[in-house]
Design a protein around this motif. Structure first.
Motif, PDB file in Angstrom:
ATOM      1  N   VAL A   9       0.875  -1.179   0.000  1.00 46.06           N
ATOM      2  CA  VAL A   9       0.000   0.000   0.000  1.00 46.06           C
ATOM      3  C   VAL A   9       0.905   1.220   0.000  1.00 46.06           C
ATOM      4  O   VAL A   9       1.823   1.325   0.812  1.00 46.06           O
ATOM      5  N   ARG A  10       0.655   2.135  -0.924  1.00 47.46           N
ATOM      6  CA  ARG A  10       1.476   3.341  -1.038  1.00 47.46           C
ATOM      7  C   ARG A  10       0.622   4.579  -0.845  1.00 47.46           C
ATOM      8  O   ARG A  10      -0.578   4.570  -1.109  1.00 47.46           O
ATOM      9  N   PHE A  11       1.292   5.651  -0.412  1.00 50.24           N
ATOM     10  CA  PHE A  11       0.612   6.919  -0.171  1.00 50.24           C
ATOM     11  C   PHE A  11       1.321   8.029  -0.937  1.00 50.24           C
ATOM     12  O   PHE A  11       2.544   7.997  -1.096  1.00 50.24           O
ATOM     13  N   GLY A  12       0.541   8.980  -1.408  1.00 48.09           N
ATOM     14  CA  GLY A  12       1.104  10.110  -2.145  1.00 48.09           C
ATOM     15  C   GLY A  12       0.908   9.942  -3.634  1.00 48.09           C
ATOM     16  O   GLY A  12       1.086   8.851  -4.176  1.00 48.09           O
ATOM     17  N   GLN A  13       0.570  11.039  -4.290  1.00 48.73           N
ATOM     18  CA  GLN A  13       0.270  10.980  -5.725  1.00 48.73           C
ATOM     19  C   GLN A  13       1.477  10.555  -6.542  1.00 48.73           C
ATOM     20  O   GLN A  13       1.358   9.838  -7.528  1.00 48.73           O
ATOM     21  N   SER A  14       2.680  10.961  -6.135  1.00 43.73           N
ATOM     22  CA  SER A  14       3.879  10.590  -6.888  1.00 43.73           C
ATOM     23  C   SER A  14       4.174   9.090  -6.775  1.00 43.73           C
ATOM     24  O   SER A  14       4.794   8.512  -7.657  1.00 43.73           O
ATOM     25  N   THR A  26     -11.588   8.634 -12.950  1.00 41.70           N
ATOM     26  CA  THR A  26     -11.096   9.987 -13.236  1.00 41.70           C
ATOM     27  C   THR A  26     -10.531  10.700 -12.017  1.00 41.70           C
ATOM     28  O   THR A  26      -9.901  11.732 -12.163  1.00 41.70           O
ATOM     29  N   LYS A  27     -10.763  10.174 -10.838  1.00 41.92           N
ATOM     30  CA  LYS A  27     -10.313  10.907  -9.653  1.00 41.92           C
ATOM     31  C   LYS A  27      -8.818  10.696  -9.402  1.00 41.92           C
ATOM     32  O   LYS A  27      -8.254   9.662  -9.770  1.00 41.92           O
ATOM     33  N   ASP A  28      -8.190  11.683  -8.766  1.00 46.92           N
ATOM     34  CA  ASP A  28      -6.785  11.560  -8.382  1.00 46.92           C
ATOM     35  C   ASP A  28      -6.676  10.591  -7.222  1.00 46.92           C
ATOM     36  O   ASP A  28      -7.533  10.555  -6.341  1.00 46.92           O
ATOM     37  N   ILE A  29      -5.607   9.802  -7.239  1.00 43.27           N
ATOM     38  CA  ILE A  29      -5.432   8.833  -6.165  1.00 43.27           C
ATOM     39  C   ILE A  29      -4.217   9.204  -5.326  1.00 43.27           C
ATOM     40  O   ILE A  29      -3.165   9.539  -5.844  1.00 43.27           O
ATOM     41  N   PHE A  30      -4.409   9.162  -4.022  1.00 43.62           N
ATOM     42  CA  PHE A  30      -3.333   9.467  -3.083  1.00 43.62           C
ATOM     43  C   PHE A  30      -3.012   8.257  -2.212  1.00 43.62           C
ATOM     44  O   PHE A  30      -2.062   8.279  -1.453  1.00 43.62           O
ATOM     45  N   LYS A  31      -3.825   7.212  -2.324  1.00 45.44           N
ATOM     46  CA  LYS A  31      -3.552   5.949  -1.649  1.00 45.44           C
ATOM     47  C   LYS A  31      -3.809   4.849  -2.659  1.00 45.44           C
ATOM     48  O   LYS A  31      -4.870   4.823  -3.289  1.00 45.44           O
ATOM     49  N   CYS A  32      -2.859   3.962  -2.852  1.00 47.27           N
ATOM     50  CA  CYS A  32      -3.013   2.931  -3.863  1.00 47.27           C
ATOM     51  C   CYS A  32      -2.413   1.614  -3.373  1.00 47.27           C
ATOM     52  O   CYS A  32      -1.590   1.595  -2.467  1.00 47.27           O
ATOM     53  N   THR A  33      -2.857   0.544  -4.005  1.00 43.03           N
ATOM     54  CA  THR A  33      -2.331  -0.776  -3.698  1.00 43.03           C
ATOM     55  C   THR A  33      -1.682  -1.343  -4.954  1.00 43.03           C
ATOM     56  O   THR A  33      -2.300  -1.360  -6.017  1.00 43.03           O
ATOM     57  N   HIS A  34      -0.448  -1.778  -4.812  1.00 47.16           N
ATOM     58  CA  HIS A  34       0.263  -2.429  -5.908  1.00 47.16           C
ATOM     59  C   HIS A  34       0.291  -3.931  -5.623  1.00 47.16           C
ATOM     60  O   HIS A  34       0.855  -4.346  -4.617  1.00 47.16           O
ATOM     61  N   ILE A  35      -0.320  -4.697  -6.499  1.00 44.13           N
ATOM     62  CA  ILE A  35      -0.296  -6.158  -6.359  1.00 44.13           C
ATOM     63  C   ILE A  35       0.530  -6.719  -7.507  1.00 44.13           C
ATOM     64  O   ILE A  35       0.184  -6.545  -8.679  1.00 44.13           O
ATOM     65  N   HIS A  36       1.635  -7.377  -7.159  1.00 47.29           N
ATOM     66  CA  HIS A  36       2.529  -7.980  -8.150  1.00 47.29           C
ATOM     67  C   HIS A  36       2.308  -9.488  -8.167  1.00 47.29           C
ATOM     68  O   HIS A  36       2.239 -10.120  -7.111  1.00 47.29           O
ATOM     69  N   VAL A  37       2.185 -10.031  -9.379  1.00 49.75           N
ATOM     70  CA  VAL A  37       1.962 -11.473  -9.517  1.00 49.75           C
ATOM     71  C   VAL A  37       2.968 -12.061 -10.495  1.00 49.75           C
ATOM     72  O   VAL A  37       3.537 -11.354 -11.334  1.00 49.75           O
ATOM     73  N   ASN A  38       3.186 -13.355 -10.355  1.00 50.77           N
ATOM     74  CA  ASN A  38       3.925 -14.139 -11.352  1.00 50.77           C
ATOM     75  C   ASN A  38       2.907 -15.012 -12.066  1.00 50.77           C
ATOM     76  O   ASN A  38       1.937 -15.467 -11.445  1.00 50.77           O
ATOM     77  N   TYR A  39       3.095 -15.242 -13.359  1.00 53.67           N
ATOM     78  CA  TYR A  39       2.169 -16.145 -14.040  1.00 53.67           C
ATOM     79  C   TYR A  39       2.910 -17.120 -14.928  1.00 53.67           C
ATOM     80  O   TYR A  39       4.027 -16.885 -15.377  1.00 53.67           O
ATOM     81  N   LYS A  40       2.212 -18.220 -15.160  1.00 53.18           N
ATOM     82  CA  LYS A  40       2.760 -19.277 -16.005  1.00 53.18           C
ATOM     83  C   LYS A  40       1.650 -19.744 -16.929  1.00 53.18           C
ATOM     84  O   LYS A  40       0.526 -19.981 -16.504  1.00 53.18           O
ATOM     85  N   ARG A  41       1.981 -19.854 -18.218  1.00 54.13           N
ATOM     86  CA  ARG A  41       1.002 -20.299 -19.212  1.00 54.13           C
ATOM     87  C   ARG A  41       0.973 -21.821 -19.274  1.00 54.13           C
ATOM     88  O   ARG A  41       1.988 -22.477 -19.033  1.00 54.13           O
TER      89      ARG A  41
END
Length: 198
Positions: A9-14, A26-41
């Motif tokens: 979870v990150r804070f700040g627009q930058s 359309t709204k500006d986000i100041f709190k966001c969640t980055h979810i990183h995944v690995n995938y295999k076909r």
């Protein structure tokens, strides 16, 4: 098949240049969640019985792509109830969570957890048919209106032109007379009442 490798979870627009899920496109986000995944076909049941609660086990598998970004849809945004980011983050942010997913061939780092092709095709058809249908209806309406208009009768044209010419001439005469009167009035005033300064 995807497995969640990490989430933060990150804070700040930058720090929120992207977000796995955002409610409101359309709204500006100041709190966001980055979810990183690995995938295999083409896993063919390779992950059945695999317990990824041990995060070190994730790195032992040869993945097709590491650290892809997980989104709920192609835009990565939406509005409740179709997209509920609180539930999305709760369900997919736990490291070691495995789930079926869809990756983009154009942008391989983009992964979505759900794909409904029938809904996408229906939306695309509506987006094409409705505007074009309204456009064609408006064109037909204009054509029928134009064709149905009556031409002005020729008998009354001469009379109307004479009346218009007389009205125009009287208006111009009146304008010239009023301008002439104003000038005469100004000249008379100057002649009778000279200014003290000369």
């Amino acid at each position: 098949m995807c497995v969640t490798k990490a989430s933060e979870v990150r804070f700040g627009q930058s720090n929120c240049s992207w977000s796995s899920c955002r409610e409101g496109c359309t709204k500006d986000i100041f709190k966001c969640t980055h979810i990183h995944v690995n995938y295999k076909r083409d896993t063919k049941g390779e992950f059945v019985g695999t317990n990824f609660t041990d995060e070190a086990l994730i790195d032992t598998i040869e993945w097709d792509l590491i650290n892809a970004r997980l989104y709920p849809n192609v835009k990565g945004c939406g509005y409740p109830p179709s997209v509920n980011c609180t539930d999305f983050n709760r369900n997919y942010s736990t490291p070691g969570r495995t789930f079926p997913c869809y990756y983009s061939k154009q942008t391989p780092v983009m992964v979505i957890n759900h794909l409904d092709l029938e809904t996408i095709k229906t939306d695309l058809l509506y987006a094409i048919i409705i505007p074009w249908g309204l456009f064609l209806v408006s064109i037909l309406y204009l054509l029928f209106t134009y064709v149905g208009m009556k031409k002005p009768e020729t008998e009354g044209d001469d009379t109307q032109e004479v009346i218009s010419a007389k009205a125009s001439k009287e208006a111009s005469n009146y304008s010239l007379r009023s301008i002439g009167k104003t000038i005469n009035h100004g000249m008379n005033k100057l002649m009778r009442d000279p200014d003290d300064k000369g």
